[in-house]
Design a protein around this motif. Structure first.
Motif, PDB file in Angstrom:
ATOM      1  N   THR A 444       9.196  -5.055  -3.028  1.00 54.47           N
ATOM      2  CA  THR A 444       8.765  -5.591  -1.754  1.00 54.47           C
ATOM      3  C   THR A 444       7.767  -4.655  -1.075  1.00 54.47           C
ATOM      4  O   THR A 444       7.216  -4.980  -0.049  1.00 54.47           O
ATOM      5  CB  THR A 444       9.978  -5.772  -0.817  1.00 54.47           C
ATOM      6  OG1 THR A 444      10.635  -4.507  -0.659  1.00 54.47           O
ATOM      7  CG2 THR A 444      10.948  -6.779  -1.384  1.00 54.47           C
ATOM      8  N   ILE A 445       7.534  -3.519  -1.666  1.00 59.93           N
ATOM      9  CA  ILE A 445       6.647  -2.525  -1.069  1.00 59.93           C
ATOM     10  C   ILE A 445       5.215  -2.764  -1.550  1.00 59.93           C
ATOM     11  O   ILE A 445       4.926  -2.706  -2.730  1.00 59.93           O
ATOM     12  CB  ILE A 445       7.081  -1.093  -1.449  1.00 59.93           C
ATOM     13  CG1 ILE A 445       8.523  -0.858  -0.992  1.00 59.93           C
ATOM     14  CG2 ILE A 445       6.165  -0.060  -0.848  1.00 59.93           C
ATOM     15  CD1 ILE A 445       9.162   0.335  -1.643  1.00 59.93           C
ATOM     16  N   ASN A 446       4.335  -3.052  -0.616  1.00 58.37           N
ATOM     17  CA  ASN A 446       2.948  -3.286  -0.988  1.00 58.37           C
ATOM     18  C   ASN A 446       2.021  -2.236  -0.391  1.00 58.37           C
ATOM     19  O   ASN A 446       0.821  -2.384  -0.401  1.00 58.37           O
ATOM     20  CB  ASN A 446       2.500  -4.688  -0.534  1.00 58.37           C
ATOM     21  CG  ASN A 446       2.760  -4.922   0.937  1.00 58.37           C
ATOM     22  OD1 ASN A 446       2.884  -3.968   1.710  1.00 58.37           O
ATOM     23  ND2 ASN A 446       2.866  -6.187   1.322  1.00 58.37           N
ATOM     24  N   TYR A 447       2.644  -1.192   0.142  1.00 57.15           N
ATOM     25  CA  TYR A 447       1.853  -0.161   0.796  1.00 57.15           C
ATOM     26  C   TYR A 447       2.147   1.171   0.128  1.00 57.15           C
ATOM     27  O   TYR A 447       3.261   1.666   0.179  1.00 57.15           O
ATOM     28  CB  TYR A 447       2.208  -0.095   2.289  1.00 57.15           C
ATOM     29  CG  TYR A 447       1.484   0.986   3.040  1.00 57.15           C
ATOM     30  CD1 TYR A 447       2.191   1.877   3.831  1.00 57.15           C
ATOM     31  CD2 TYR A 447       0.110   1.133   2.955  1.00 57.15           C
ATOM     32  CE1 TYR A 447       1.556   2.871   4.536  1.00 57.15           C
ATOM     33  CE2 TYR A 447      -0.539   2.130   3.644  1.00 57.15           C
ATOM     34  CZ  TYR A 447       0.188   2.993   4.441  1.00 57.15           C
ATOM     35  OH  TYR A 447      -0.465   3.986   5.128  1.00 57.15           O
ATOM     36  N   GLU A 448       1.146   1.748  -0.546  1.00 54.63           N
ATOM     37  CA  GLU A 448       1.327   3.003  -1.253  1.00 54.63           C
ATOM     38  C   GLU A 448       0.334   4.032  -0.688  1.00 54.63           C
ATOM     39  O   GLU A 448      -0.720   4.270  -1.242  1.00 54.63           O
ATOM     40  CB  GLU A 448       1.091   2.806  -2.751  1.00 54.63           C
ATOM     41  CG  GLU A 448       2.072   1.822  -3.376  1.00 54.63           C
ATOM     42  CD  GLU A 448       1.793   1.619  -4.842  1.00 54.63           C
ATOM     43  OE1 GLU A 448       2.522   2.194  -5.655  1.00 54.63           O
ATOM     44  OE2 GLU A 448       0.845   0.891  -5.167  1.00 54.63           O
ATOM     45  N   PRO A 449       0.678   4.612   0.467  1.00 51.72           N
ATOM     46  CA  PRO A 449      -0.259   5.454   1.192  1.00 51.72           C
ATOM     47  C   PRO A 449      -0.725   6.685   0.433  1.00 51.72           C
ATOM     48  O   PRO A 449      -1.855   7.109   0.563  1.00 51.72           O
ATOM     49  CB  PRO A 449       0.524   5.859   2.452  1.00 51.72           C
ATOM     50  CG  PRO A 449       1.964   5.710   2.063  1.00 51.72           C
ATOM     51  CD  PRO A 449       1.991   4.573   1.102  1.00 51.72           C
ATOM     52  N   MET A 450       0.150   7.254  -0.388  1.00 54.80           N
ATOM     53  CA  MET A 450      -0.217   8.507  -1.028  1.00 54.80           C
ATOM     54  C   MET A 450      -1.116   8.307  -2.250  1.00 54.80           C
ATOM     55  O   MET A 450      -1.551   9.261  -2.855  1.00 54.80           O
ATOM     56  CB  MET A 450       1.051   9.271  -1.428  1.00 54.80           C
ATOM     57  CG  MET A 450       1.883   9.728  -0.231  1.00 54.80           C
ATOM     58  SD  MET A 450       0.985  10.787   0.939  1.00 54.80           S
ATOM     59  CE  MET A 450       0.490   9.657   2.212  1.00 54.80           C
ATOM     60  N   LYS A 526      -1.190   7.056   9.723  1.00 55.76           N
ATOM     61  CA  LYS A 526       0.173   7.543   9.493  1.00 55.76           C
ATOM     62  C   LYS A 526       0.301   8.164   8.104  1.00 55.76           C
ATOM     63  O   LYS A 526       0.975   9.181   7.919  1.00 55.76           O
ATOM     64  CB  LYS A 526       1.175   6.397   9.648  1.00 55.76           C
ATOM     65  CG  LYS A 526       1.365   5.926  11.073  1.00 55.76           C
ATOM     66  CD  LYS A 526       2.386   4.789  11.107  1.00 55.76           C
ATOM     67  CE  LYS A 526       2.625   4.286  12.512  1.00 55.76           C
ATOM     68  NZ  LYS A 526       3.591   3.162  12.527  1.00 55.76           N
ATOM     69  N   ALA A 527      -0.352   7.534   7.119  1.00 62.88           N
ATOM     70  CA  ALA A 527      -0.280   8.051   5.748  1.00 62.88           C
ATOM     71  C   ALA A 527      -0.895   9.442   5.666  1.00 62.88           C
ATOM     72  O   ALA A 527      -0.354  10.339   5.016  1.00 62.88           O
ATOM     73  CB  ALA A 527      -1.001   7.098   4.798  1.00 62.88           C
ATOM     74  N   LEU A 528      -2.024   9.639   6.343  1.00 61.54           N
ATOM     75  CA  LEU A 528      -2.696  10.948   6.319  1.00 61.54           C
ATOM     76  C   LEU A 528      -1.929  11.984   7.140  1.00 61.54           C
ATOM     77  O   LEU A 528      -1.999  13.174   6.855  1.00 61.54           O
ATOM     78  CB  LEU A 528      -4.130  10.807   6.830  1.00 61.54           C
ATOM     79  CG  LEU A 528      -5.068  10.035   5.886  1.00 61.54           C
ATOM     80  CD1 LEU A 528      -6.379   9.696   6.578  1.00 61.54           C
ATOM     81  CD2 LEU A 528      -5.326  10.850   4.622  1.00 61.54           C
ATOM     82  N   ALA A 529      -1.189  11.516   8.139  1.00 63.48           N
ATOM     83  CA  ALA A 529      -0.394  12.443   8.956  1.00 63.48           C
ATOM     84  C   ALA A 529       0.753  13.043   8.159  1.00 63.48           C
ATOM     85  O   ALA A 529       1.234  14.140   8.481  1.00 63.48           O
ATOM     86  CB  ALA A 529       0.141  11.731  10.195  1.00 63.48           C
ATOM     87  N   VAL A 530       1.206  12.349   7.119  1.00 62.89           N
ATOM     88  CA  VAL A 530       2.301  12.858   6.285  1.00 62.89           C
ATOM     89  C   VAL A 530       1.819  13.213   4.879  1.00 62.89           C
ATOM     90  O   VAL A 530       2.620  13.461   3.979  1.00 62.89           O
ATOM     91  CB  VAL A 530       3.452  11.827   6.191  1.00 62.89           C
ATOM     92  CG1 VAL A 530       4.067  11.593   7.550  1.00 62.89           C
ATOM     93  CG2 VAL A 530       2.966  10.497   5.601  1.00 62.89           C
ATOM     94  N   TRP A 531       0.520  13.224   4.685  1.00 61.41           N
ATOM     95  CA  TRP A 531      -0.085  13.541   3.385  1.00 61.41           C
ATOM     96  C   TRP A 531       0.361  14.923   2.906  1.00 61.41           C
ATOM     97  O   TRP A 531       0.232  15.918   3.606  1.00 61.41           O
ATOM     98  CB  TRP A 531      -1.607  13.456   3.527  1.00 61.41           C
ATOM     99  CG  TRP A 531      -2.404  14.116   2.449  1.00 61.41           C
ATOM    100  CD1 TRP A 531      -2.218  14.044   1.111  1.00 61.41           C
ATOM    101  CD2 TRP A 531      -3.560  14.967   2.648  1.00 61.41           C
ATOM    102  NE1 TRP A 531      -3.164  14.774   0.451  1.00 61.41           N
ATOM    103  CE2 TRP A 531      -4.006  15.352   1.366  1.00 61.41           C
ATOM    104  CE3 TRP A 531      -4.252  15.411   3.764  1.00 61.41           C
ATOM    105  CZ2 TRP A 531      -5.115  16.176   1.180  1.00 61.41           C
ATOM    106  CZ3 TRP A 531      -5.352  16.219   3.590  1.00 61.41           C
ATOM    107  CH2 TRP A 531      -5.775  16.596   2.304  1.00 61.41           C
ATOM    108  N   ASP A 532       0.895  14.976   1.705  1.00 60.72           N
ATOM    109  CA  ASP A 532       1.344  16.247   1.122  1.00 60.72           C
ATOM    110  C   ASP A 532       0.148  16.894   0.421  1.00 60.72           C
ATOM    111  O   ASP A 532      -0.063  16.722  -0.771  1.00 60.72           O
ATOM    112  CB  ASP A 532       2.479  15.980   0.126  1.00 60.72           C
ATOM    113  CG  ASP A 532       3.062  17.269  -0.436  1.00 60.72           C
ATOM    114  OD1 ASP A 532       2.739  18.347   0.107  1.00 60.72           O
ATOM    115  OD2 ASP A 532       3.831  17.192  -1.412  1.00 60.72           O
ATOM    116  N   HIS A 533      -0.631  17.655   1.174  1.00 69.81           N
ATOM    117  CA  HIS A 533      -1.894  18.205   0.658  1.00 69.81           C
ATOM    118  C   HIS A 533      -1.689  19.346  -0.336  1.00 69.81           C
ATOM    119  O   HIS A 533      -2.585  19.677  -1.112  1.00 69.81           O
ATOM    120  CB  HIS A 533      -2.772  18.680   1.821  1.00 69.81           C
ATOM    121  CG  HIS A 533      -2.061  19.562   2.793  1.00 69.81           C
ATOM    122  ND1 HIS A 533      -1.628  20.824   2.480  1.00 69.81           N
ATOM    123  CD2 HIS A 533      -1.693  19.347   4.087  1.00 69.81           C
ATOM    124  CE1 HIS A 533      -1.047  21.370   3.517  1.00 69.81           C
ATOM    125  NE2 HIS A 533      -1.055  20.498   4.520  1.00 69.81           N
TER     126      HIS A 533
END
Length: 590
Positions: A444-450, A526-533
């Motif tokens: 059901t997940i269609n959002y893969e921010p990383m 939001k995805a970039l705010a939690v981005w594991d750089h």
């Protein structure tokens, strides 16, 4: 029109500890620098939901849900932005200031918090009702409660009361000003007739305050004591603080006694909950005059791993249980258990526990049917397995139900069970027969921010979101205004906010964009705010500077291409010629 000042929102976010907010709703444990637990926004077997105490943000590695405390409350409690601010302000003991944005009254400021005011009013009404229960006019109500076997400790624990048998006594006593009367109306405590006359909704009834998980009185249920009253139970209407499909009567009282209840018993009415508690079965809750919803199930599973639904044993009770089953299947979570218990026909939990006592009643609970047993029992009654047509019908009936299940292990078990009834030992044969692939938790997940491609602009935005102090390194903002790269407008907006609020945090930045950004843009932010750089902390300033230089080079190259293209169609003026010459030199050096 009124708005909430940005400075108040930023201050509220700074005062709010996201760990406290999340832990009051989701079980989380500290592991390393972060807190982890099972995500409340999708079904999962292993914890992938993290809360970062330092940055004051949350992120789920499974479904991509992320944001600040504001985002969490909005999603978890399903509140609007303004309602969320009022809720957080109420938790901090603050009053929300509203600024009038009308041109002629732009300086007007009013301090207001509708949710806090509603909570205070409803608490006052509950206290008023409870006091009224011990007056002369409530003698019949007290006699009724005594006949039902309730003692003073249970009446006090559930704060049971009595509403005066008068058209206006309650509102005239508690809502003497127009402001309070309007609030009283917003709380659903008034009824307006066709002649626009208003009167108290609850009159001459035994009153059961409905409290949320934090103990706020949000609604009431009223039980008549008049034999000729056609409406036995009357509930509050839905309001800004009360949504019956998301609340359970008695849950607050259960959690007051059991912080982590082993199981919860779901019954039909207020008196069932109270009567069971009177007999020591103090883990019962009730849906509020509505069928079981998916929100109810999620709320139950956030509280315990074991749920028992209790129904009357007649046909109506079994039909109600089957309707609940269709809601429970897609909400089922691996590692959790749902059971059904059916009482003898003509009995309810209240009458049953008074008749046979706690020990015998709880023995019934230990003999309850599991969800899978109830499912197949219901299906098998409709088919004849000795005939091929019966087995075919079983497949037809079971397929749409099993295909709703998102819990992988539970889905596999149901398919194996179906296979046994059909005489198929290989579950893959069942899958082919059903023709519908079971829904996986993650499908059901269609959002893969990383998995987004990291561009120059995304690196800059991500680092600036996580380290707002980096804005101090950006001296040349005029050149950035020339950039045509996607995300440039967001980067410029971030810089403007960081310049204006030098000590701003990641959570505060997210709060700002939660109000203004479009949904798709907000997801990327939001995805970039939690981005594991995965950069070391000491290297962050250098990486930001180098990436910023790459942006400047890109902007200069774009400008150069624009001037060269223009020179091929029209003549450049002297200023443009000098600019192009300078760009050629700068880019050659770079």
């Amino acid at each position: 029109m009124k708005r909430i000042p940005k400075d108040f929102i930023f201050d509220l976010v700074a005062r709010t500890n996201i760990v406290d907010v999340v832990s009051s709703r989701v079980k989380i444990k500290k592991k390393g620098n972060n807190y982890f637990g099972c995500c409340p926004f999708h079904n999962e077997k292993t914890p992938s939901f993290s809360v970062n105490d330092k940055k004051q943000i949350f992120y789920c590695f499974g479904c991509g849900a992320s944001g600040s405390a504001i985002d969490f409350i909005m999603e978890f409690d399903r509140l609007s932005f303004v309602e969320t601010i009022e809720e957080l302000a109420n938790l901090q003991g603050l009053t929300v200031p509203y600024v009038n944005t009308d041109n002629d009254k732009s300086s007007d400021v009013s301090a207001h918090n509708v949710r806090a005011d509603l909570y205070a009013l409803m608490t006052g009404i509950a206290h008023f009702y409870h006091q009224k229960l011990y007056t002369t006019e409530a003698a019949a109500a007290r006699e009724y409660l005594q006949k039902r076997g309730l003692d003073q400790s249970i009446i006090k624990r559930f704060n049971i009361g009595y509403s005066p048998d008068s058209w206006n006594e309650t509102n005239q006593t508690l809502a003497k000003s127009q402001v309070l009367r309007d609030l009283y109306d917003q709380a659903g405590m008034l009824v307006t007739n066709d002649n626009q006359k208003q009167y108290d909704r609850f009159r001459g009834r035994i009153m059961f305050p409905i409290r949320d998980r934090r103990g706020n009185v949000i609604a009431f249920g009223g039980r008549t004591i008049k034999a000729d009253d056609n409406v036995k139970y009357l509930n509050s209407p839905e309001t800004s603080v009360f949504h019956k499909g998301r609340q359970l009567y008695g849950l607050y009282e259960v959690l007051e006694t059991h912080r982590n209840p082993v199981q919860l018993l779901v019954v039909e009415g207020y008196m069932d909950v109270v009567a069971l508690a009177q007999y020591g079965i103090d883990y019962a809750v009730a849906a509020l005059g509505t069928a079981t919803t998916e929100d109810h199930v999620k709320l139950l599973f956030r509280t315990t791993d074991n749920i028992i639904f209790c129904y009357d044993g007649d046909n109506a009770g079994r039909r109600a249980a089957w309707r609940a089953l269709t809601t429970l299947l897609p909400a089922m979570v691996d590692g959790k258990q749902i059971k059904f218990v059916f009482l003898p026909e003509g009995e309810d939990p209240d009458s049953m526990v008074r008749k046979e006592g706690k020990i015998a009643f709880e023995k019934r609970l230990t003999e309850a049917q599991t969800l899978s047993q109830f499912l197949f029992e219901g299906l098998l009654k409709q088919v004849d397995l000795t005939a091929p047509e019966g087995r075919s019908k079983l497949t037809t009936l079971a397929s749409p139900l099993i295909s709703q299940v998102r819990a992988d292990s539970f889905s596999l078990y149901l398919r194996q069970q179906l296979g046994q009834y059909l005489g198929l030992l290989d579950v893959s044969q069942v899958d082919k027969l059903i023709g519908t692939k079971p829904v996986s938790n993650n499908e059901t997940i269609n959002y893969e921010p990383m998995r987004m491609k990291l561009t120059t602009m995304r690196i800059l935005i991500g680092l600036l979101l996580q380290y707002p102090e980096l804005a101090k390194q950006v001296a040349d903002t005029k050149s950035i205004e020339l950039s045509q790269l996607p995300g440039s407008d967001i980067f410029r907006q971030l810089l403007t906010i960081c310049y204006h609020y030098p000590d701003i945090t990641t959570a505060q930045l997210l709060a700002e964009f939660s109000q203004t950004a479009e949904k798709a843009v907000l997801q990327h932010i939001k995805a970039l705010a939690v981005w594991d750089h995965r950069y070391s902390e000491e290297d962050i300033p250098v990486i930001f500077t180098d990436t910023l230089k790459a942006l400047y080079d890109s902007i200069l190259a774009q400008r150069q291409e624009l001037l060269i293209a223009k020179s091929r169609t029209t003549k450049l003026n002297e200023q443009e010629k000098k600019e192009l010459s300078t760009l050629l030199v700068l880019l050659k050096k770079g």
